[in-house]
Design a protein around this motif. Sequence first.
Motif, PDB file in Angstrom:
ATOM      1  N   GLY B 424      -7.656  -9.957 -22.788  1.00  0.00           N
ATOM      2  CA  GLY B 424      -7.920 -10.255 -21.506  1.00  0.00           C
ATOM      3  C   GLY B 424      -8.988 -11.398 -22.027  1.00  0.00           C
ATOM      4  O   GLY B 424      -9.360 -11.476 -23.299  1.00  0.00           O
ATOM      5  N   ASP B 426     -12.376 -11.251 -22.269  1.00  0.00           N
ATOM      6  CA  ASP B 426     -13.485 -10.892 -23.181  1.00  0.00           C
ATOM      7  C   ASP B 426     -12.779 -10.824 -24.532  1.00  0.00           C
ATOM      8  O   ASP B 426     -13.308 -11.042 -25.713  1.00  0.00           O
ATOM      9  N   ALA B 427     -11.647 -10.080 -24.776  1.00  0.00           N
ATOM     10  CA  ALA B 427     -11.085  -9.413 -26.010  1.00  0.00           C
ATOM     11  C   ALA B 427     -10.630 -10.681 -26.589  1.00  0.00           C
ATOM     12  O   ALA B 427     -10.925 -10.737 -28.039  1.00  0.00           O
ATOM     13  N   VAL B 428     -10.063 -11.945 -26.020  1.00  0.00           N
ATOM     14  CA  VAL B 428      -9.846 -13.050 -26.976  1.00  0.00           C
ATOM     15  C   VAL B 428     -10.930 -13.567 -27.438  1.00  0.00           C
ATOM     16  O   VAL B 428     -10.794 -14.120 -28.702  1.00  0.00           O
ATOM     17  N   GLU B 430     -13.860 -12.242 -28.280  1.00  0.00           N
ATOM     18  CA  GLU B 430     -14.277 -11.310 -29.385  1.00  0.00           C
ATOM     19  C   GLU B 430     -13.647 -11.478 -30.648  1.00  0.00           C
ATOM     20  O   GLU B 430     -13.839 -11.464 -31.772  1.00  0.00           O
TER      21      GLU B 430
END
Lengths: 408, 490
Positions: B424, B426-428, B430
């Motif tokens: 998502g 945020d994950a990308v 991070e």
Amino acid sequence: MAKSDKAGISMLSRRRLLFLGATGLVMVPGIRMALARAPTENRVVVVVLRGALDGLAAVPPYGDKDYAAQRGSLAFAPPGEAGGCLDLDGHFGLHPALSDLLPLWQARELAVIHAAATSYRDRSHFEGQDLLETGGTAHALADGWLNRALTAMPGDGRALGLAVGPATPLILRGPARTGSYEPQQIIAPASPDFLNRLADLYRSDPLFHRALAEGLQAQALTDEVMGNPGGKPLPGAQYLIAAAAGVGRLLADPRGPRVAVLEAPGWDTHVNQGLDKGVLAVALKGLGQSLAALKQALGPAWQRTTVIAVTEFGRTVAVNGTGGTDHGTGTIALLLGGKVAGGRVIADWPGLATGKLYQGRDLAPTFDLRAALKTLCRHQLEIDAATVENRIFPDSRHAAAQPGLLRA
Amino acid sequence: MALPVSAFIAANRFGLGAAPGELAAASIDPKAWLKSQLAAPPETPVAFDGLSDSADVLVEQISKRPVAKVLRVQPGFMDSGAKLGPAMLGSPKSGAGATGSVMPQLAKPRPAMAAALPPSVIEYQRYVKEAEARILAQVQSRQPLRERLVAFWSNHFTVSIARGTVAGLVGAFEREAIRPYVTGRFHDLLLAVVRHPAMLIYLDNAGSTGPHSPLGLRRGVGLNENLARELLELHTLGVDGGYTQSDVTQFARILTGWSYANPQEKNAGGFAFRPVRHEPGVKIFLGYRFAEGGEREGLDAIALLARHPSTARHIARQFAAHFIADDPPPAVVDRFAQLFQQTDGDLMALTQAAIDAPEAWDRPLSKVKSPNEFVVASLRATAAPLSNPQEIGAALGALKGLGQMPFSALSPAGWPDRADGWIGPDAVMERADFAAALARRMRGRLAPARLLETSVGPVASPALARALSHAASVEDANALILASAEFQRR
């Protein structure tokens, strides 16, 4: 990244809110922002309580003549007695650990729906949550009902839905773009310049490209709305409280999202569930504090907000062999907000006599949760009835929206 | 030197990401390279030196319970795993502190089931050591396929620190109940898992008591159906595998008495059958009649489940989803299920079938690395020395930041095995942060051209090569490689 001063940016510890603002943000090739009608000013927050909350513990029906006998060691004493529950209406009480919600009850901004359930009648957490989140009656629906609601709302190009944490929950998955917000930052952030070049590099991979493009466009607004955050890891309840407060502030901003999802784990109380102390009390305390923090952070926007807290199913009426409860059926949902017609427990109470229990073990469900969820879509998010019936909650006509749940 | 795509697939889809030289080694004959890992004797990771067996940990935990508590709840408390609360693991003081600010931070909250009890500080420290050893074992493995199988089955049979009482046992559980069995018979793996104290505590069976058992009658205690249900739903038949609520309850009755042994007893800290808790009488489970047989009933039920066609199908689907695609072609699932059935659950044959499946070698690469896989692949690619506590700590911190600390899934269903569970906005970002941070730490030690060739070379897009030529620095170029979509897929 709205602040283009490089040195300044490197000092920022990024606290991420990834929804798309309408203007003034970094434009990334490949994403076009349609300028359309402004979205509704109403807000909806769905709190997903994962693990099956024991509704009979959260809102004990202490006035039911069979309550004490059926609940055994997990029965609360009546209000006023030692170790008693708090009183709501002379029949239903409130778990003492939820005392942070009493002011809302007194202000008639909290309603409890009791003996509620989704259409699901088995007892698998994972299936139960799937149906709660897809809004379906079987596994036919692959996306979340809240995402389908977003696709039916007018918008100006921004992502109107917001999740907390790196993974988007099923309830928000689907074609409508959504953002995410992370209240804590652990890894030092990469430079904006690096991220921009990476976005360019991702163009041949749609999954990564879309995710990063949305992240980049949202970054500036995050920094602007949230200020410069710290970044210390937070223990469980503190994380939820911080997430609720952050979500509240973002929803309050006129440029922010309109719909948000909070997820709270930890309700699967098979062992030593406890009464006013124990694992459930700790979890409920965190929930109450989080909801209070959400209201406070919303400020005046609370008057336009409806919050619903839901769980996949309830728990057995009787105590199991290890001082806890096993997977059950009927449970509660909490409805909170400035527009809620609150101060009441909404229940077609089935009773707790053995003959009245679902399959002889669970609180019988008498309220289809979809009626409440449809009410939010129809009367809070102002989506037309046909879309709600046909696209968002198909096969649910018998569970009609109930405008009376909200104030006119 | 242009290496074939199949080398990348062997090292990433089946392995844990290419360490320098691995792509070249795999390129000669990728399938043979993988099968040779299965044929060789399993390596014992050096990182596991000095770690404790679960029996020792459990005996120590029980022995450390405060005397006052022991006196108060006797008799019978010693046989109750369910009573192993955090306040009883350390001194009363450290137990109380376990809910406060001195507690080390757990993985960030996720969709979850288990009512979370925080572990005591001492158990958490033991867990951190185990988690670090797990990362090291994966980063340093020379049999990465075997190591991937361990992770796959460990996730299938999740035991997690989300229930604090097992925090000190999670690593030992994987070493003792998973690792020795990943290329053996499914039945043996299943049995080892169900008889392990960590699983019996994690899913509450140790304290589950037949209402008509001697202990049940005396103390008015009863069944806990948690383990029985998750065994059917998650571990064997699958949720659509054709069982009812009655089967769950009957299976729970069958499993009453499956517990662990106390310090003074035979097999201390290991499995123990406790007749005093066992529900007497006939049980009807999945249409079969189980005459009263004590411990034997559970053994028979597990044998039945291991050979059930629904189990074959459920395992086949999960295996195909892991090695082929998030939504694997039905034909592959059918093939795997048939093989599972025909070979009586031979996991070596199943793994070889995955290697031989033409679908596993198709492009585009649809599987995305989980955070754990991404971090481990990055550390393997950069040959990160991980020689001091700080570097290992940084690796663990990265997994915390990306939301996948080892052994910390918050539900018995384990971690997602799908791209949309992990990728998502945020994950990308991070992940990009992690790549940049790692590249900064590696500065100067790594030439981008070499990193590119030894990690994503066979699948690198022209755009990646172009971007590298415009990179402002060595660190920047290395970070781009690690954060590239090619690197993050498998």
